[in-house]
Scaffold this active site. Structure first.
Site, mmCIF file in Angstrom:
data_model
loop_
_atom_site.group_PDB
_atom_site.id
_atom_site.type_symbol
_atom_site.label_atom_id
_atom_site.label_comp_id
_atom_site.label_asym_id
_atom_site.label_seq_id
_atom_site.Cartn_x
_atom_site.Cartn_y
_atom_site.Cartn_z
ATOM 1 N N ARG B 46 -97.451 -22.621 -41.601
ATOM 2 C CA ARG B 46 -98.016 -21.583 -40.734
ATOM 3 C C ARG B 46 -97.177 -20.321 -40.873
ATOM 4 O O ARG B 46 -96.086 -20.348 -41.424
ATOM 5 C CB ARG B 46 -98.057 -22.038 -39.281
ATOM 6 N N ALA B 48 -98.128 -15.942 -41.442
ATOM 7 C CA ALA B 48 -98.977 -15.237 -42.401
ATOM 8 C C ALA B 48 -98.417 -15.253 -43.828
ATOM 9 O O ALA B 48 -99.117 -15.665 -44.760
ATOM 10 C CB ALA B 48 -99.205 -13.804 -41.914
ATOM 11 N N ARG B 90 -108.034 -20.932 -42.326
ATOM 12 C CA ARG B 90 -107.577 -20.152 -41.162
ATOM 13 C C ARG B 90 -108.287 -18.810 -41.192
ATOM 14 O O ARG B 90 -107.812 -17.870 -41.855
ATOM 15 C CB ARG B 90 -106.056 -19.891 -41.209
ATOM 16 N N ASP B 243 -99.621 -10.370 -37.655
ATOM 17 C CA ASP B 243 -100.574 -11.015 -38.550
ATOM 18 C C ASP B 243 -101.468 -10.001 -39.235
ATOM 19 O O ASP B 243 -101.907 -10.202 -40.362
ATOM 20 C CB ASP B 243 -101.415 -12.025 -37.782
ATOM 21 N N ASN B 253 -101.078 -10.134 -33.319
ATOM 22 C CA ASN B 253 -99.994 -11.093 -33.515
ATOM 23 C C ASN B 253 -100.189 -12.244 -32.531
ATOM 24 O O ASN B 253 -101.120 -12.257 -31.728
ATOM 25 C CB ASN B 253 -98.637 -10.398 -33.314
#
Lengths: 351, 351
Positions: B46, B48, B90, B243, B253
């Site tokens: 996980r 970005a 995602r 993100d 984010n």
């Protein structure tokens, strides 16, 4: 929702065990002082007003459970002993000492004034007083609810924090949740967003349970999502309880309240604190109030399960403080107090 | 700290399973596209940039794991299919699509230009490109760390959110934590306050783990305590990852970032987002970005243990959005971008 029930026919105080909620719904019968003190100590009953009500009935149980008490002198001695046992169950709970003192004072006066001439007469007077503690709390909550209703419109969603509901107060109604409950009773379509409220999770365990039991629509969020729900327009007002309110309007309440207040203010969402006038501290200054810190393991673990490296350094404050500039109104049983708080609080609280 | 390792000898991507940290340190081998997509979806990897690096190698695995691909045309078709599978793992992760697009474009160009005349030549070129994604990320983090150092003084405490460290980026260094790590390496005395970051607890599980591993002083708090630590003057600056950053400075984010930004701004504490320029989305408007919602059970339970009534309604957004007015600076590998962001972002990102 009936968290505390007194049964006159067999002199029993029955409490809903909050330490097991929402996973088990267990009622516990308390028939004497020791079991009442233990229930307070073990947080089977929690929340300042609920502890006060329980302790009041605990003083009644001191006499009803003890057949050895023959004289009124012995009764007062027994009540003094019971007060000491109950008071030591949660040393920091102000309402506990307040309730046991009130009961003991009533008993002493009744004996001195001759209002109680027998043990049974004394017990009857004490039962009335214990019920009065309950009723005063309940009446105050209804008043807060009615004043709070002025701030609710149909289809509103209220963001709260922690559990300032009927479990915490012992009446089944509550402070911050009272307006929503009255609105629901009046047929309004209202709903609540409940943040889980770490570390103790009173939001996910108690507030959510209480509202679901009463058929009020509730949505659980993490404490991290508090900002987004307001930013996205999902919240019409914020309503929280208060542990202590100073004369200039500083509100001490469960950790996390401050962030809700700042964001609500920033977005133009009204933020209300709901508390009876007994929660006001007109003497202290904001810097004099010590913020209690609790066991780091409450943060390192959740329901006994580790969520962090076991030796990590932790800061675990229980309360935070919300400055008056973020507060649209303080809703009490005597009315809604608006800014400027340093002028209006004293006037309304001492009314 | 080595969260992502490519092994050339057996075409295997090995990742440190972040879903098990800090309780178990388990490395997982990924040998094909499906397992890579699953690892992204299940958040075993996980963050970005880490997702970008993983997806880049995932595109390599599309060819190395598939012996049925005989022609370059089939290879491009297979890569197109792999990109779709990876991209859907995602939906909000812009680095994911960025990395798979980059890999697919490289492959198409290599085939069209004749740089790759065989599948193996194509695989070799793609491996170089995937490693380049990793190296560019690492170089960018060092640059961000150096720029961020300008904003740190000795004895500073930085509040962060989630994990924007070397676990999240896959390099072991990180974005938001890079300045603190470089400061520590330079002998400065800096410390970090890490909110636990429900529902996934990246703060308590990952940030705390990562900083303790590297000997940097860290204090864990609940998400509810974020306001109080700033109110009490315990925080000198806020440094978080991002993100996705829009051309006007809106920062997407981890859920909970917005509340830190609003409170920091209110209290005059500088709030910085740290992200490589690859995280910028210069095309979208703020209302076009869908905020991903995840499984309600992430909120109803913690590490499998229930913390709420099992059927409670839940809103579980993964990200929030911080408007530009709360942001003191955006720290990228190309320099620090200051307001007005709508002028300065485009200029610096496209430099």
């Amino acid at each position: 929702l009936l968290p505390i029930i007194w049964k006159d026919e067999n002199n029993t105080l029955t409490i809903l065990d909050q330490s097991l909620l929402p996973f088990q719904k267990v009622y516990v019968d308390l028939k004497d002082v020791d079991s009442t003190a233990l229930a307070i100590k073990n947080m089977q009953v929690r929340g300042a007003p609920a502890i006060g009500i329980t302790a009041g009935y605990g003083m009644v149980l001191a006499l009803t459970s003890n057949k050895n008490v023959k004289t009124l002198d012995e009764a007062i001695r027994e009540l003094t002993r019971a007060k000491a046992i109950l008071d030591s169950a949660r040393p920091t709970a102000v309402n506990l000492v307040w309730a046991t003192s009130r009961m003991l004072t009533l008993a002493k006066n009744a004996v001195e004034n001759g209002n109680a001439k027998t043990i049974n007469e004394l017990i009857d007077l004490m039962k009335v007083e214990a019920k009065r503690i309950f009723d005063e709390e309940y009446d105050a909550e209804i008043q807060m609810g009615l004043y709070g209703l002025e701030k609710l419109n149909d289809s509103d969603t209220v963001l709260t924090q922690c559990n300032a509901g009927g479990l915490a107060t012992g009446t089944g109604l509550g402070t911050a949740l009272s307006p929503v409950k009255l609105a629901k009773a009046l047929g309004m379509n209202v709903s609540v967003i409940a943040p889980e409220t770490r570390p103790w999770l009173q939001g996910s365990r108690l507030t959510v349970y209480e509202l679901m039991e009463e058929g009020i629509k509730v949505t659980l969020i993490t404490d991290t999502a508090v900002g987004l729900v307001m930013y996205r327009g999902m919240v019409n007002s914020v309503m929280v309880g208060a542990d202590r309110i100073l004369r200039d309007g500083h509100v001490f309440n469960k950790i996390g309240t401050y962030k809700e207040a700042v964001i609500a203010h920033e977005l133009g969402i009204p933020f209300y604190a709901l508390a009876p006038t007994s929660s006001f501290d007109l003497k202290s200054n904001v810097n004099e109030i010590k913020i209690e810190e609790r066991d780091p393991n409450e943060v390192r673990t959740i329901r006994g399960i580790p969520i962090a490296p076991e030796n990590v350094n932790v800061y675990n404050p229980v309360f935070d403080v919300t400055p008056p500039k973020y507060i649209a109104g303080i809703i009490t049983e005597k009315g809604i107090i608006y800014p400027p708080f340093h002028e209006n609080i004293k006037r309304i609280v001492e009314r």
